[in-house]
Design a protein around this motif. Structure first.
Motif, short mmCIF file in Angstrom:
data_model
loop_
_atom_site.label_atom_id
_atom_site.label_comp_id
_atom_site.label_asym_id
_atom_site.label_seq_id
_atom_site.Cartn_x
_atom_site.Cartn_y
_atom_site.Cartn_z
N PRO A 171 7.46 12.19 3.33
CA PRO A 171 8.38 11.08 3.10
C PRO A 171 9.44 11.40 2.05
CG PRO A 171 6.10 10.38 2.92
CD PRO A 171 6.10 11.86 2.98
N ILE A 172 10.64 10.92 2.29
CA ILE A 172 11.73 11.03 1.31
C ILE A 172 12.08 9.64 0.80
CG2 ILE A 172 14.14 11.69 0.99
CD1 ILE A 172 13.67 13.86 3.19
N SER A 223 8.76 5.11 6.84
CA SER A 223 9.36 6.17 6.02
C SER A 223 10.34 6.99 6.84
CB SER A 223 8.27 7.08 5.43
OG SER A 223 7.64 7.83 6.44
N ILE A 224 11.20 7.65 6.09
CA ILE A 224 12.09 8.66 6.65
C ILE A 224 11.86 9.91 5.81
CG2 ILE A 224 14.06 7.85 5.28
CD1 ILE A 224 15.86 8.78 7.67
N GLY A 225 11.69 11.03 6.48
CA GLY A 225 11.39 12.25 5.75
C GLY A 225 11.39 13.47 6.64
N GLU A 226 10.81 14.55 6.12
CA GLU A 226 10.72 15.80 6.90
C GLU A 226 9.70 15.61 8.02
OE1 GLU A 226 9.69 18.95 4.22
OE2 GLU A 226 11.54 18.75 3.10
N ALA A 227 10.10 15.98 9.22
CA ALA A 227 9.24 15.79 10.40
C ALA A 227 8.01 16.67 10.34
CB ALA A 227 10.04 16.10 11.67
N GLN A 228 6.89 16.14 10.80
CA GLN A 228 5.66 16.92 10.81
C GLN A 228 5.72 18.05 11.84
OE1 GLN A 228 2.97 13.66 11.53
NE2 GLN A 228 2.82 14.11 13.71
N MET A 285 0.84 -1.17 0.00
CA MET A 285 0.00 0.00 0.00
C MET A 285 0.89 1.24 0.00
SD MET A 285 -2.92 1.08 2.79
CE MET A 285 -4.14 0.00 2.10
N LYS A 286 0.59 2.17 -0.86
CA LYS A 286 1.35 3.42 -0.95
C LYS A 286 0.87 4.38 0.13
CE LYS A 286 3.28 2.43 -4.99
NZ LYS A 286 4.58 1.91 -5.06
N ILE A 287 1.82 5.05 0.77
CA ILE A 287 1.46 6.00 1.83
C ILE A 287 1.06 7.34 1.23
CG2 ILE A 287 2.95 4.90 3.53
CD1 ILE A 287 4.90 7.25 3.11
N PRO A 288 0.26 8.11 1.96
CA PRO A 288 -0.10 9.44 1.49
C PRO A 288 1.11 10.38 1.55
CG PRO A 288 -1.09 9.01 3.63
CD PRO A 288 -0.40 7.76 3.21
N THR A 289 1.22 11.26 0.59
CA THR A 289 2.34 12.21 0.58
C THR A 289 1.87 13.64 0.81
OG1 THR A 289 2.17 12.35 -1.83
CG2 THR A 289 3.74 10.75 -0.93
N HIS A 290 0.59 13.83 1.06
CA HIS A 290 0.05 15.18 1.25
C HIS A 290 -0.04 15.59 2.73
CE1 HIS A 290 -3.42 12.55 1.78
NE2 HIS A 290 -3.98 13.54 2.46
N LEU A 291 0.36 14.70 3.64
CA LEU A 291 0.27 15.00 5.06
C LEU A 291 1.50 15.79 5.52
CD1 LEU A 291 -1.10 11.55 6.22
CD2 LEU A 291 -2.39 13.63 5.73
N LYS A 292 1.52 16.17 6.80
CA LYS A 292 2.61 17.01 7.31
C LYS A 292 3.96 16.31 7.30
CE LYS A 292 -0.14 20.23 9.95
NZ LYS A 292 -0.35 20.89 11.22
N HIS A 293 4.00 15.01 7.59
CA HIS A 293 5.25 14.26 7.46
C HIS A 293 5.48 14.06 5.96
CE1 HIS A 293 8.39 11.21 8.23
NE2 HIS A 293 7.85 10.57 7.20
N SER A 350 12.69 12.75 10.46
CA SER A 350 12.11 11.80 11.40
C SER A 350 11.78 10.49 10.69
CB SER A 350 10.84 12.38 12.03
OG SER A 350 9.83 12.50 11.06
N LEU A 351 11.53 9.49 11.50
CA LEU A 351 11.10 8.18 11.03
C LEU A 351 9.62 8.04 11.36
CD1 LEU A 351 14.12 6.39 12.60
CD2 LEU A 351 13.76 6.68 10.16
N LYS A 352 8.88 7.36 10.49
CA LYS A 352 7.45 7.22 10.73
C LYS A 352 7.01 5.79 10.44
CE LYS A 352 3.05 9.47 10.24
NZ LYS A 352 2.43 10.76 10.16
N VAL A 353 6.14 5.30 11.33
CA VAL A 353 5.47 4.02 11.16
C VAL A 353 4.04 4.35 10.73
CG1 VAL A 353 4.66 1.94 12.32
CG2 VAL A 353 6.87 2.92 12.94
N TRP A 354 3.65 3.85 9.56
CA TRP A 354 2.32 4.15 8.99
C TRP A 354 1.38 2.97 9.22
CZ3 TRP A 354 1.36 8.78 6.42
CH2 TRP A 354 2.47 9.58 6.16
#
Length: 135
Positions: free
Chosen positions: A11-12, A35-40, A1-9, A47-51
């Motif tokens: 992803p990179i 994911s690892i990306g810009e922190a919300q 499943m692809k994660i959303p990219t429009h949220l505050k976190h 930051s790292l995120k578990v979706w």
């Protein structure tokens, strides 16, 4: 499943379809991606995120943690596996304290019981750390 990219976190780099490789929860996990990306909380931080996904929508139980906390949690895990109850001193620089001596062995026994799925991940971590630190 692809994660959303429009949220505050933002992803990179993403591990999509993580539920298929989520160790003992593989194919039965609500975690859909890492994911690892810009922190919300601050887009200048990484930051790292578990979706997580409920099956119908993205869960509010997603977790975003700063990189240093992820590393500290890994250090705490490994320190716990190396803990000698009789030593009465911390195993790591985190200065961890034993709160329940009778349960320390539960952590170590959990590792032994799940060693087949955990050890390969630790070996990969060691390999990646060896490569990274030899730069």
């Amino acid at each position: 499943m692809k994660i959303p990219t429009h949220l505050k976190h933002k992803p990179i780099i993403v591990v999509n379809d993580y539920e298929q490789i989520d160790s003992i929860y593989a194919n039965h996990s609500d975690v859909r991606a890492l994911s690892i990306g810009e922190a919300q909380y601050d887009n200048k931080q990484i930051s790292l995120k578990v979706w997580r996904h409920t099956g119908k929508k993205w869960s509010r139980q997603n977790e975003e943690i700063p990189i240093h906390r992820n590393i500290d949690l890994t250090i705490l895990l490994l320190g716990s596996l190396l803990t000698d109850i009789s030593a009465k001193y911390p195993t790591t620089s985190l200065r961890e304290e034993i709160i329940n001596e009778t349960k320390v062995l539960d952590i170590q026994n959990y590792y032994k019981k799940n060693e087949n799925s955990l050890k390969p991940r630790l070996e990969e971590l060691k390999s990646v750390l060896d490569k990274f630190l030899s730069k």
